[in-house]
Design an enzyme around this catalytic site. Structure first.
Site, PDB file in Angstrom:
ATOM      1  N   LYS A 104      11.010   0.207 -10.849  1.00  0.00           N
ATOM      2  CA  LYS A 104      10.812   1.342 -11.173  1.00  0.00           C
ATOM      3  C   LYS A 104      11.351   2.422  -9.948  1.00  0.00           C
ATOM      4  O   LYS A 104      11.133   3.979  -9.518  1.00  0.00           O
ATOM      5  CB  LYS A 104       9.606   1.009 -11.465  1.00  0.00           C
ATOM      6  N   HIS A 129      -1.338  -0.509 -25.522  1.00  0.00           N
ATOM      7  CA  HIS A 129       0.251  -0.059 -25.514  1.00  0.00           C
ATOM      8  C   HIS A 129       1.016  -0.874 -25.471  1.00  0.00           C
ATOM      9  O   HIS A 129       2.325  -0.584 -26.116  1.00  0.00           O
ATOM     10  CB  HIS A 129       0.018   1.011 -23.928  1.00  0.00           C
ATOM     11  N   ARG A 157      -5.824  21.507  -6.440  1.00  0.00           N
ATOM     12  CA  ARG A 157      -4.921  22.242  -6.724  1.00  0.00           C
ATOM     13  C   ARG A 157      -3.940  20.267  -5.796  1.00  0.00           C
ATOM     14  O   ARG A 157      -2.979  21.041  -6.305  1.00  0.00           O
ATOM     15  CB  ARG A 157      -3.947  23.124  -5.825  1.00  0.00           C
ATOM     16  N   HIS A 213       4.162   5.026 -28.731  1.00  0.00           N
ATOM     17  CA  HIS A 213       3.511   6.042 -28.548  1.00  0.00           C
ATOM     18  C   HIS A 213       3.038   6.411 -30.311  1.00  0.00           C
ATOM     19  O   HIS A 213       1.669   7.379 -30.629  1.00  0.00           O
ATOM     20  CB  HIS A 213       4.157   7.015 -27.850  1.00  0.00           C
ATOM     21  N   HIS A 257       9.153   3.365 -25.993  1.00  0.00           N
ATOM     22  CA  HIS A 257       7.823   4.345 -26.022  1.00  0.00           C
ATOM     23  C   HIS A 257       8.023   5.239 -26.877  1.00  0.00           C
ATOM     24  O   HIS A 257       6.657   5.564 -26.847  1.00  0.00           O
ATOM     25  CB  HIS A 257       7.425   4.605 -24.564  1.00  0.00           C
ATOM     26  N   GLU A 291       6.130  -5.165 -20.982  1.00  0.00           N
ATOM     27  CA  GLU A 291       7.137  -3.727 -19.781  1.00  0.00           C
ATOM     28  C   GLU A 291       7.303  -4.539 -18.144  1.00  0.00           C
ATOM     29  O   GLU A 291       8.428  -3.556 -18.498  1.00  0.00           O
ATOM     30  CB  GLU A 291       5.341  -3.238 -19.018  1.00  0.00           C
ATOM     31  N   GLU A 323      11.593  13.442 -14.119  1.00  0.00           N
ATOM     32  CA  GLU A 323      11.991  12.829 -15.019  1.00  0.00           C
ATOM     33  C   GLU A 323      13.174  13.745 -15.374  1.00  0.00           C
ATOM     34  O   GLU A 323      13.257  14.260 -16.729  1.00  0.00           O
ATOM     35  CB  GLU A 323      11.383  12.158 -16.320  1.00  0.00           C
ATOM     36  N   ARG A 327      15.219   8.155 -14.954  1.00  0.00           N
ATOM     37  CA  ARG A 327      13.603   7.920 -15.704  1.00  0.00           C
ATOM     38  C   ARG A 327      13.023   7.965 -16.852  1.00  0.00           C
ATOM     39  O   ARG A 327      13.091   6.715 -17.332  1.00  0.00           O
ATOM     40  CB  ARG A 327      12.554   9.015 -14.760  1.00  0.00           C
ATOM     41  N   LYS A 378       2.672   9.621 -12.706  1.00  0.00           N
ATOM     42  CA  LYS A 378       2.423  10.004 -13.866  1.00  0.00           C
ATOM     43  C   LYS A 378       1.391   9.591 -14.295  1.00  0.00           C
ATOM     44  O   LYS A 378       0.627   9.230 -14.259  1.00  0.00           O
ATOM     45  CB  LYS A 378       3.562   9.113 -15.142  1.00  0.00           C
ATOM     46  N   ASN A 401      11.334   4.847 -20.912  1.00  0.00           N
ATOM     47  CA  ASN A 401      10.840   4.734 -21.697  1.00  0.00           C
ATOM     48  C   ASN A 401      11.257   4.022 -23.204  1.00  0.00           C
ATOM     49  O   ASN A 401      10.727   4.820 -24.332  1.00  0.00           O
ATOM     50  CB  ASN A 401      10.606   6.558 -22.199  1.00  0.00           C
TER      51      ASN A 401
HETATM   52  N1  GLY Z   1       6.100   4.609 -17.747  1.00  0.00           N
HETATM   53  C1  GLY Z   1       7.340   5.515 -17.356  1.00  0.00           C
HETATM   54  C2  GLY Z   1       7.439   5.868 -16.443  1.00  0.00           C
HETATM   55  O1  GLY Z   1       6.813   5.458 -15.906  1.00  0.00           O
HETATM   56  O2  GLY Z   1       8.316   6.340 -16.411  1.00  0.00           O
END
Ligand code: GLY
Length: 369
Positions: free
Chosen positions: A231, A274, A125, A256, A252, A189, A241, A245, A147, A249
């Site tokens: 960031k 990516h 966990r 994606h 993205h 990025e 998020e 946050r 993430k 993206n």
């Molecule tokens: N890559 C976007 C984030 O970490 O929120």
């Protein structure tokens, strides 16, 4: 001249430090400072491990001879970020006899970092993960913010958890061995941060493109530090998020969709990676913003011109159908109640989340490529 090491503090409920500097992977004391127990799983990939794994292990053991260090090396490339390899990481932790004070060290790019982080989030966990990013993309984005995820055939990063690292140690010397295409992918990025919320940084990137593309240590260290600071501020305020946050993206959802539709690539094929997919995605987001009256075509052109200056792609690869891409976008994690929620912008430095975007407009942008 070698730039001096820097640190960026990530605040919030689970604070940690991002260390940025040259030669940090050989700093056994720094690495060992973040290992609480005796068990360490070093997870890496087949391109990075031959270059750095033995050195990291030796440095750690020199500082902490009592450590039991297991290794898991996966084939390089996004195609490795699977539930099966997540299972392999869990089995490696079990074989090590890892207890709750164990530490997973993620040595590599975004694939190693996301997979190692997800295994660390789930083993007993939750055990520690320390991110040791070796690609620019991982240094400026994926190693920071907690993430973690694996991909499934239906979509990228659809299975995962928020699990902040105990520390991030970015050795900028590793960028010297990074293939130029991977460096450019990371720069996409970096450009994203300017596009979202920092017009001055965007201008700096316009001026510094030659130094950054040439891998200049000082320019890269500055770009990494600025990206991490940007960031870090956002994830400290919104780690899960629930709000701002999502701005990180930009590009993205489109990106994606492209990555999923083309199939997750192994190194050497022609699929967009990516960062490249995000570059195309940012241009598509800017075009959609202009269609919706939020920004001008001149804003789109400025972004497109900057991406081109960094030798990044700006159009959807041939052979990907607009309807299929839209179908992929419907499974994006930002969507709510079956409605598309996208990050768009009002021009350079002014991104915002737009709910309930009309699919017909998105389809027009995808069809125009
Ligand atoms: N890559 C976007 C984030 O970490 O929120």
């Amino acid at each position: 001249m070698t730039p001096a090491p820097r640190t960026v503090a990530v605040g919030g409920d689970t604070p940690y430090t991002i260390h940025i500097g040259t030669g940090l992977l050989a700093d056994g004391a720094l690495l060992a400072r973040h290992v609480r127990g005796r068990h360490v799983l070093l997870l890496s990939d087949s391109q990075v491990a031959p270059l750095y794994l033995a050195g990291v292990k030796a440095a750690l053991l020199a500082a902490r001879p009592d450590l039991l260090i297991g290794e898991l090396v996966l084939p390089a490339g996004e195609a490795s970020k699977t539930l099966a390899n997540f299972g392999a990481a869990i089995s490696a932790l079990a074989a090590l006899g890892a207890t709750r004070d164990a530490c997973v060290l993620a040595l590599g790019g975004g694939v190693a970092g996301d997979l190692a982080g997800f295994a660390a989030a789930c083993w007993m966990r939750g055990v520690d993960v320390v991110q040791l990013p070796t690609s620019l993309l991982a240094m400026v984005d994926s190693s920071v913010g907690g993430k973690t995820a694996v991909d499934i055939p239906e979509g990228k990063n659809l299975v995962g958890a928020f699990h902040p690292p105990r520390a991030v140690i970015a050795d900028t010397a590793a960028l010297r061995t990074l293939p130029p295409r991977e460096l450019r992918a990371g720069l996409a990025e970096v450009i994203k941060y300017g596009a979202i919320g920092d017009p001055l940084f965007f201008q700096w990137l316009q001026a510094e493109h030659a130094a950054l593309l040439a891998g200049d240590d000082t320019a890269l260290a500055q770009a990494i530090a600025r990206s991490c600071e940007y960031k870090a501020d956002i994830v400290a305020r919104d780690p899960l998020e629930k709000g701002e946050r999502a701005l990180l993206n930009l590009g993205h959802t489109f990106g994606h969709a492209i990555e999923t539709e083309q199939g997750y690539g192994a190194p050497g094929n022609d699929n967009l990676n990516h960062g490249e997919a995000v570059a195309v995605g940012m241009v598509l987001a800017a075009r959609l913003s202009a269609r919706l009256g939020m920004s001008s075509d001149a804003d789109t052109e400025q972004l497109r011109a900057l991406l081109l200056r960094y030798q990044l792609p700006v159009a959807i690869p041939a052979g990907l159908a607009a309807q299929a891409l839209l179908g992929r976008m419907r499974l994006d994690k930002k969507n709510l109640a079956g409605r598309l929620r996208l990050v768009l912008w009002r021009g350079i430095g002014h991104a915002e989340v737009v709910a309930d975007v009309d699919e017909a407009e998105v389809l027009q942008v995808l069809a125009a490529g």
